[in-house]
Design an enzyme around this catalytic site. Structure first.
Site, PDB file in Angstrom:
ATOM      1  N   TYR A 153       0.839  -1.201   0.000  1.00  0.00           N
ATOM      2  CA  TYR A 153       0.000   0.000   0.000  1.00  0.00           C
ATOM      3  C   TYR A 153       0.874   1.251   0.000  1.00  0.00           C
ATOM      4  O   TYR A 153       0.667   2.184  -0.788  1.00  0.00           O
ATOM      5  CB  TYR A 153      -0.911  -0.012   1.225  1.00  0.00           C
ATOM      6  CG  TYR A 153      -1.695   1.256   1.442  1.00  0.00           C
ATOM      7  CD1 TYR A 153      -2.839   1.523   0.690  1.00  0.00           C
ATOM      8  CD2 TYR A 153      -1.306   2.185   2.403  1.00  0.00           C
ATOM      9  CE1 TYR A 153      -3.568   2.691   0.893  1.00  0.00           C
ATOM     10  CE2 TYR A 153      -2.022   3.348   2.615  1.00  0.00           C
ATOM     11  CZ  TYR A 153      -3.152   3.592   1.858  1.00  0.00           C
ATOM     12  OH  TYR A 153      -3.866   4.750   2.065  1.00  0.00           O
ATOM     13  N   LYS A 157       1.192   4.273  -2.866  1.00  0.00           N
ATOM     14  CA  LYS A 157       0.936   5.687  -2.581  1.00  0.00           C
ATOM     15  C   LYS A 157       2.177   6.542  -2.842  1.00  0.00           C
ATOM     16  O   LYS A 157       2.069   7.707  -3.243  1.00  0.00           O
ATOM     17  CB  LYS A 157       0.454   5.863  -1.139  1.00  0.00           C
ATOM     18  CG  LYS A 157      -0.926   5.284  -0.878  1.00  0.00           C
ATOM     19  CD  LYS A 157      -1.997   5.939  -1.735  1.00  0.00           C
ATOM     20  CE  LYS A 157      -3.397   5.480  -1.349  1.00  0.00           C
ATOM     21  NZ  LYS A 157      -4.459   6.139  -2.142  1.00  0.00           N
TER      22      LYS A 157
END
Length: 260
Positions: A153, A157
């Site tokens: 994740y 990002k």
């Protein structure tokens, strides 16, 4: 936002829906809600239709074909798109030894490839209109490294921040501003479910608020206000707005992130 049309992904709930509500309240003439949850999306569209023209498009943002269809549907309905908010996200967690290639690919498809494809498609419409536009990518403070349990994740990002800056440079001459929101902990229904699944008690939010520098972590409405600021005419592009009151970069001390 008066007279403008905005397309928002992940808009059936949480911060995406809060952003749609605020855009409508600020005078948007049209809002396109994009989400994979048909029931929640239809309910959100019915609510917002009382304030402005609203379209819900069911879309799995992991599918390039469905992304193209969603943008085409918005263009056909409104004849224009003035703003884009890439708010859809996949926050599943896994430590390095537990992260499969499939999970890595799915997280990057939702958190990085989808914003690219939506930006690419919407920018073509904005260029055709010749009036410029604004795009906001919802990133995360975890882009700076993040929790080890959020490796994939965090990487996605981090890529989103690079994409933001690169797209800002590419689209600036067309009057299209591209900025990102580097947000932190936010109290949503999904976050509540996640905290319970991690073994936290029902009072996790009270504890998180108490440890935050400003006395509470973010709520969806806080995120929506920051997004609308970036959409509404702030003369900046390629910027990253920090929105994580539970974490002050470079500071060590009491509360969340305290050195042990």
């Amino acid at each position: 936002m008066a007279g403008r049309v905005v397309l928002i992904t992940g808009a059936a709930q949480g911060l995406g829906l809060a952003t749609a509500r605020l855009a409508a309240a600020c005078g948007a003439s049209g809002v396109c809600l994009v989400d994979r949850d048909g029931d929640k999306g239809a309910a959100a569209a019915a609510e917002l239709s009382e304030s402005c023209e609203c379209l819900f498009v069911r879309c799995d943002v992991k599918s390039p074909a469905e992304i193209s269809a969603a943008v085409e549907a918005a263009d056909a309905r409104f004849g224009r798109i003035d703003a884009l908010v890439n708010a859809a996200g996949d926050t599943r967690r896994a430590e390095i030894d537990e992260t499969t290639a499939a999970l890595w690919d799915e997280l990057h498809a939702v958190n990085l490839r989808a914003p690219f494809l939506f930006t690419q498609a919407v920018a073509r419409i904005m260029r055709r209109q010749g009036r410029g536009g604004a795009i906001v990518n919802v990133a995360s403070v975890q882009a700076n490294g993040g929790l080890t349990s959020c490796m994939a994740y965090a990487a996605s990002k981090g890529g989103l921040l690079t994409l933001t800056r690169n797209n800002a440079a590419a689209l600036g001459r067309d009057g299209i501003r591209v900025n990102a929101l580097n947000m932190g902990w936010c109290s949503t229904a999904n976050e509540h479910a996640l905290q319970l699944s991690l073994g936290q008690g029902e009072d996790w939010l009270k504890q998180a608020d108490r440890a935050s520098t400003l006395g509470r972590i973010c709520r969806p409405e806080d995120v929506a206000s920051a997004i609308l600021f970036l959409l509404s005419g702030a003369h900046t592009t390629g910027s990253v707005l920090e929105l994580h009151p539970e974490h002050i970069p470079g500071m060590l001390g009491a509360g969340i992130g305290k050195a042990k």
